[in-house]
Design a protein around this motif. Structure first.
Motif, PDB file in Angstrom:
ATOM      1  N   ASP A 148       0.873  -1.165   0.000  1.00 35.80           N
ATOM      2  CA  ASP A 148       0.000   0.000   0.000  1.00 35.80           C
ATOM      3  C   ASP A 148       0.911   1.215   0.000  1.00 35.80           C
ATOM      4  O   ASP A 148       1.999   1.177   0.574  1.00 35.80           O
ATOM      5  CB  ASP A 148      -0.862   0.035   1.267  1.00 35.80           C
ATOM      6  N   GLU A 153      -6.641   8.539  -5.432  1.00 32.53           N
ATOM      7  CA  GLU A 153      -7.543   8.356  -6.573  1.00 32.53           C
ATOM      8  C   GLU A 153      -6.869   8.776  -7.877  1.00 32.53           C
ATOM      9  O   GLU A 153      -7.120   8.190  -8.928  1.00 32.53           O
ATOM     10  CB  GLU A 153      -8.829   9.140  -6.355  1.00 32.53           C
ATOM     11  N   TYR A 157      -4.745   5.801  -8.901  1.00 31.92           N
ATOM     12  CA  TYR A 157      -5.670   4.738  -9.311  1.00 31.92           C
ATOM     13  C   TYR A 157      -6.142   4.963 -10.754  1.00 31.92           C
ATOM     14  O   TYR A 157      -6.049   4.072 -11.604  1.00 31.92           O
ATOM     15  CB  TYR A 157      -6.845   4.727  -8.338  1.00 31.92           C
ATOM     16  N   ASN A 158      -6.623   6.156 -11.035  1.00 29.52           N
ATOM     17  CA  ASN A 158      -7.143   6.461 -12.374  1.00 29.52           C
ATOM     18  C   ASN A 158      -6.051   6.435 -13.433  1.00 29.52           C
ATOM     19  O   ASN A 158      -6.263   5.909 -14.532  1.00 29.52           O
ATOM     20  CB  ASN A 158      -7.861   7.809 -12.369  1.00 29.52           C
ATOM     21  N   GLN A 173      -2.861   0.778 -17.902  1.00 26.57           N
ATOM     22  CA  GLN A 173      -2.691  -0.556 -17.320  1.00 26.57           C
ATOM     23  C   GLN A 173      -1.727  -1.444 -18.080  1.00 26.57           C
ATOM     24  O   GLN A 173      -0.959  -2.182 -17.471  1.00 26.57           O
ATOM     25  CB  GLN A 173      -3.988  -1.287 -17.062  1.00 26.57           C
ATOM     26  N   LEU A 209      -5.415  -4.061  -8.219  1.00 26.94           N
ATOM     27  CA  LEU A 209      -5.569  -2.880  -7.370  1.00 26.94           C
ATOM     28  C   LEU A 209      -6.780  -3.110  -6.481  1.00 26.94           C
ATOM     29  O   LEU A 209      -7.711  -3.808  -6.873  1.00 26.94           O
ATOM     30  CB  LEU A 209      -5.828  -1.622  -8.213  1.00 26.94           C
ATOM     31  N   GLU A 210      -6.757  -2.492  -5.315  1.00 28.55           N
ATOM     32  CA  GLU A 210      -7.944  -2.538  -4.463  1.00 28.55           C
ATOM     33  C   GLU A 210      -8.855  -1.385  -4.857  1.00 28.55           C
ATOM     34  O   GLU A 210      -8.386  -0.291  -5.172  1.00 28.55           O
ATOM     35  CB  GLU A 210      -7.526  -2.419  -2.999  1.00 28.55           C
ATOM     36  N   ASP A 211     -10.144  -1.644  -4.842  1.00 31.77           N
ATOM     37  CA  ASP A 211     -11.155  -0.644  -5.190  1.00 31.77           C
ATOM     38  C   ASP A 211     -10.925   0.621  -4.367  1.00 31.77           C
ATOM     39  O   ASP A 211     -10.929   0.580  -3.138  1.00 31.77           O
ATOM     40  CB  ASP A 211     -12.541  -1.226  -4.916  1.00 31.77           C
ATOM     41  N   ILE A 212     -10.717   1.734  -5.048  1.00 36.02           N
ATOM     42  CA  ILE A 212     -10.367   2.997  -4.391  1.00 36.02           C
ATOM     43  C   ILE A 212     -11.478   3.496  -3.461  1.00 36.02           C
ATOM     44  O   ILE A 212     -11.212   4.256  -2.534  1.00 36.02           O
ATOM     45  CB  ILE A 212      -9.972   4.067  -5.431  1.00 36.02           C
ATOM     46  N   LEU A 238      -3.295   3.557  -1.750  1.00 39.55           N
ATOM     47  CA  LEU A 238      -3.618   2.688  -2.878  1.00 39.55           C
ATOM     48  C   LEU A 238      -2.923   1.348  -2.676  1.00 39.55           C
ATOM     49  O   LEU A 238      -1.729   1.300  -2.395  1.00 39.55           O
ATOM     50  CB  LEU A 238      -3.175   3.312  -4.202  1.00 39.55           C
ATOM     51  N   SER A 290      -1.639  -2.184  -4.236  1.00 42.68           N
ATOM     52  CA  SER A 290      -1.206  -2.792  -5.492  1.00 42.68           C
ATOM     53  C   SER A 290      -0.644  -4.173  -5.184  1.00 42.68           C
ATOM     54  O   SER A 290       0.034  -4.351  -4.170  1.00 42.68           O
ATOM     55  CB  SER A 290      -0.100  -1.958  -6.144  1.00 42.68           C
ATOM     56  N   ILE A 308      -9.693  -5.540 -10.122  1.00 41.68           N
ATOM     57  CA  ILE A 308     -10.064  -4.637  -9.041  1.00 41.68           C
ATOM     58  C   ILE A 308     -10.748  -5.481  -7.964  1.00 41.68           C
ATOM     59  O   ILE A 308     -11.733  -6.152  -8.249  1.00 41.68           O
ATOM     60  CB  ILE A 308     -11.018  -3.504  -9.512  1.00 41.68           C
TER      61      ILE A 308
END
Length: 144
Positions: free
Chosen positions: A86, A95, A98-99, A105, A116-119, A126, A128, A140
């Motif tokens: 993390d 975020e 994440y985006n 990707q 990735l874990e859902d933001i 974050l 990973s 996700i």
């Protein structure tokens, strides 16, 4: 101990692991995790904080490898297998990372990123990881 120009081993392991194994702590970390973190640092050109217990006397010590008896996260967490980390970065919203990772990707998957874990569950960091997914897109996941 420096792993590369950006990271020390202690940033990936907690103090009890470092104190017991020293440089051999690296054996508990999947090399892909270091590659992914390094690529984040190069790509985004900002510092990323995983563990900071050693160099900054900070509060983070379980954002990389988590020993099996640590009750943080799920029992079968990728962290406990040395395949997850993390991170956060001062002044940058997770975020954003994440985006941007999802927009790029294919690039990040070349370095081993699979998940990735859902933001919406991780507003201040974050997650990973490099678990095996057999997918051609980033998976996700939601925390258990």
């Amino acid at each position: 101990m420096k792993i590369n120009e950006f990271f020390e081993i202690q940033e990936f392991v907690p103090p009890q692991i470092w104190n017991k194994f020293g440089e051999k702590s690296l054996w508990l970390i999947d090399p892909k995790i270091i590659e992914i973190a390094t690529e984040y640092r190069k790509f985004f050109k900002v510092p990323i904080i995983i563990n900071n217990w050693n160099s900054r006397n900070g509060p983070y010590m379980y954002r990389g490898y988590r020993p099996p008896r640590v009750n943080i996260g799920s029992e079968y967490s990728q962290h406990k297998m040395g395949r997850a980390f993390d991170f956060s970065s001062p002044g940058t919203n997770p975020e954003f990372f994440y985006n941007e990772i999802l927009k790029n990707q294919e690039h990040f998957m070349k370095f081993g990123l699979t998940t990735l874990e859902d933001i919406s569950f991780t507003k201040t960091w974050l997650h990973s990881d490099c678990r095996e997914t057999n997918q051609d897109t980033i998976l996700i996941v939601k925390p258990l």
